[in-house]
Design an enzyme around this catalytic site. Structure first.
Site, PDB file in Angstrom:
ATOM      1  N   ASP A  51       0.793  -1.237   0.000  1.00  7.15           N
ATOM      2  CA  ASP A  51       0.000   0.000   0.000  1.00  7.15           C
ATOM      3  C   ASP A  51       0.827   1.289   0.000  1.00  7.15           C
ATOM      4  OD1 ASP A  51      -1.531  -2.136   0.846  1.00  7.15           O
ATOM      5  OD2 ASP A  51      -2.145  -1.231   2.718  1.00  7.15           O
ATOM      6  N   GLU A 230     -10.354  -2.391   4.461  1.00  4.53           N
ATOM      7  CA  GLU A 230      -9.005  -1.885   4.735  1.00  4.53           C
ATOM      8  C   GLU A 230      -8.846  -0.486   4.134  1.00  4.53           C
ATOM      9  OE1 GLU A 230      -6.306  -5.856   4.849  1.00  4.53           O
ATOM     10  OE2 GLU A 230      -6.663  -5.164   2.825  1.00  4.53           O
TER      11      GLU A 230
HETATM   12  C1  FRU Z   1      -3.841  -3.648   2.773  1.00  2.00           C
HETATM   13  C2  FRU Z   1      -3.180  -4.093   4.068  1.00  2.00           C
HETATM   14  C3  FRU Z   1      -3.522  -3.125   5.182  1.00  2.00           C
HETATM   15  C4  FRU Z   1      -2.374  -3.322   6.128  1.00  2.00           C
HETATM   16  C5  FRU Z   1      -1.227  -3.539   5.193  1.00  2.00           C
HETATM   17  C6  FRU Z   1      -0.179  -4.478   5.717  1.00  2.00           C
HETATM   18  O1  FRU Z   1      -3.205  -4.089   1.630  1.00  2.00           O
HETATM   19  O2  FRU Z   1      -3.568  -5.413   4.380  1.00  2.00           O
HETATM   20  O3  FRU Z   1      -4.774  -3.345   5.756  1.00  2.00           O
HETATM   21  O4  FRU Z   1      -2.190  -2.211   6.962  1.00  2.00           O
HETATM   22  O5  FRU Z   1      -1.764  -4.056   3.994  1.00  2.00           O
HETATM   23  O6  FRU Z   1       0.943  -4.474   4.907  1.00  2.00           O
END
Ligand code: FRU
Length: 507
Positions: A51, A230
């Site tokens: 992300d 998320e």
């Molecule tokens: C989304 C996610 C978020 C988390 C991160 C962990 O892709 O699962 O929810 O904070 O990636 O790398």
């Protein structure tokens, strides 16, 4: 399907063990390993990226942080990598901003400019608000492993200090409790945190970024619920002079084309609760490869979004080696009315135009069968823009291909009234059983003329149709670069004004 965080963490530890082998291979065969390197999209020099995080604009610079495992090309102990750009297009990778610590690894979050020093870290301090994820506590299964924390920088993001009072928002007992996106809400004069809580969004308020009060919860019985929610984002935009609020929510799995995707809601926010204007589920990008995107802080009325160009369904398996993962192009988000309904549109930021050159244009172009543009793109090394303005609303396809017979089709299907990207013959597809699919997006615009803008960057295509009302992003891995380009229609078709242009970018 996304692997459990625990499984991926163990995979990462294994991968750490064989990291030197992977690097060793890379040295002997560098060209091969750089084969799929995007040229005008951000990708980390080495290691894993997911992300985008903490995007904030300050003193002429756009900061992009990102979920980063610097020591391996699979997901693992999360850090915040960092890159800076002055134009949202040319990115310079910086030193890692945030490292794991005794409270855990550094999951996704956001950053703000604290103009009035509400937190006491200094006037105009950059404050990052992120999730601390403790893998030890996760194993203990108490459900308390994700907590929200702060870090600040008083030197424009060069160095960061974690706040000694972390976590500032401890977990009340919610297994998925993460990805804080914070903004200043002028009407209620407080910071608002938009947080993903299992399959809902919980809003919190704070005067100083340190003490948080729960305000409300949104999301039960509305939107898509095929997976965990998320990386949310809440921001205001206006349409025809009317103010609206937009809530973005990524979901994994449960996207419209399988795996990860980002839905959005348009509605009202009064400083406490979000109330949507519509009941239907809408997607910011219908393609398989735009996930966990959020917008930049501190850009005034302009809302600029960037996503992770990947999908948890196969993110750990895509065939790149030195690095894995890239960002989408930065996109401007706007609201548009179609009839009485208000939709969110995404279009590439205008800064992209500065690197578009050697445009070849054909106006009012009639085609039948194959219209071959291969000679126009041969020298572009798989990175260019193709635009069709005012095409008849008839079925047609744009084909990218190579001499091995591999291809990807991007088209419009009149009968279904859908746009599609078909990567079933796009080269390497068998690293994951569902990768080689045809994906669809509904056409939302109503007019009889179509408009399509395609950005092609070596191993990805982004389709912005009808000024960003229907958007699709898809990655692909041909064994040779796609240096052939054809527009295909079985009947006679006016594709309007066609432009194909080089995208000139040096990494
Ligand atoms: C989304 C996610 C978020 C988390 C991160 C962990 O892709 O699962 O929810 O904070 O990636 O790398």
């Amino acid at each position: 399907m996304k692997k459990s965080i625990l499984t991926i963490f163990s995979m990462a530890i294994l991968a750490l063990g064989c990291d030197s082998k992977q690097r060793g291979d890379g040295e002997n065969d560098m060209d091969d390993h750089e084969q799929y390197r995007p040229q005008f999209h951000f990708s980390p020099k080495n290691g894993w990226m997911n992300d985008p995080n903490g995007m904030v604009y300050l003193n002429g610079k756009y900061h992009l942080f990102f979920q980063h495992n610097p020591d391996s090309n699979v997901w693992g102990p999360m850090h915040w990598g960092h890159a800076i750009s002055e134009d949202l297009i040319h990115w310079e990778e910086q030193a890692i901003a945030l490292f794991p610590d005794s409270l855990g690894t550094i999951f996704s979050g956001s950053a703000v400019v604290d103009k009035d020093n509400t937190a006491g870290f200094g006037e105009n301090a950059l404050v990052a608000i992120f999730t601390h994820h403790s893998h030890e506590v996760e194993e203990a299964k108490t459900g308390l492993h994700q907590n929200q924390s702060l870090a600040y920088s008083t030197d424009e993001g060069k160095t960061w200090t974690k706040y000694e009072g972390n976590p500032v928002l401890p977990n009340p007992g919610i297994w998925d409790f993460r990805d804080p996106k914070v903004m200043w809400h002028e009407n209620s004069k407080q910071w608002i945190m938009t947080l993903a809580t299992k399959q809902t969004i919980t809003f919190y308020g704070s005067p100083d970024l340190k003490q948080w009060t729960r305000l409300s919860e949104f999301g039960e019985n509305i939107g898509a619920h095929g997976g965990v929610w998320e990386c949310p984002d809440l921001f205001s935009l206006s349409v025809d002079g009317e103010g609206k609020w937009v809530l973005i929510v990524s979901i994994n799995p449960g996207g419209p084309n399988g795996g990860s995707a980002t839905q959005y809601f348009v509605g009202q926010f009064d400083g406490k609760s979000f109330v949507p204007d519509h009941q239907d589920t809408r997607w910011l990008d219908y393609g398989p490869d735009d996930y966990a995107g959020i917008t930049w802080s501190n850009t005034g009325d302009r809302k600029v979004f960037i996503g992770w160009m990947n999908n948890w369904q196969y993110a750990n398996e895509v065939p790149t080696e030195a690095w894995r993962g890239a960002a989408t192009i930065a996109r401007e988000l706007e609201l548009k009315k179609v009839g009485e309904d208000v939709f969110l549109t995404s279009t590439p930021v205008k800064e992209l135009e500065h690197i578009v050159e050697d445009a070849h244009t054909e106006n009012d172009l009639m085609i039948e069968g194959n219209h071959d543009l291969s000679t126009k793109v041969k020298s572009f090394e798989g990175k260019y823009l193709l635009e069709l303005k005012g095409a008849d609303r008839e079925s047609f396809a744009v084909k990218l291909a190579n001499e091995l017979g591999e291809e990807i089709l991007i088209g419009y299907d009149k009968q279904q009234n859908t746009y599609y990207i078909d990567r079933s013959k796009s080269g390497k597809i068998d690293f994951e059983s569902d990768f080689g699919q045809r994906h669809e997006a509904p056409r939302i615009a109503k007019g009889e003329k179509l408009q399509m803008k395609l950005l092609i960057d070596v191993a990805s295509v982004e389709l912005f149709a009808d000024d960003g009302l229907s958007v699709m992003t898809s990655v692909f891995f041909p064994n040779q670069v796609f240096d052939q380009l054809l527009v295909q229609s079985s009947g006679e078709l006016n594709v309007g004004d066609l432009t194909v242009a080089n995208i000139q970018h040096t990494l």
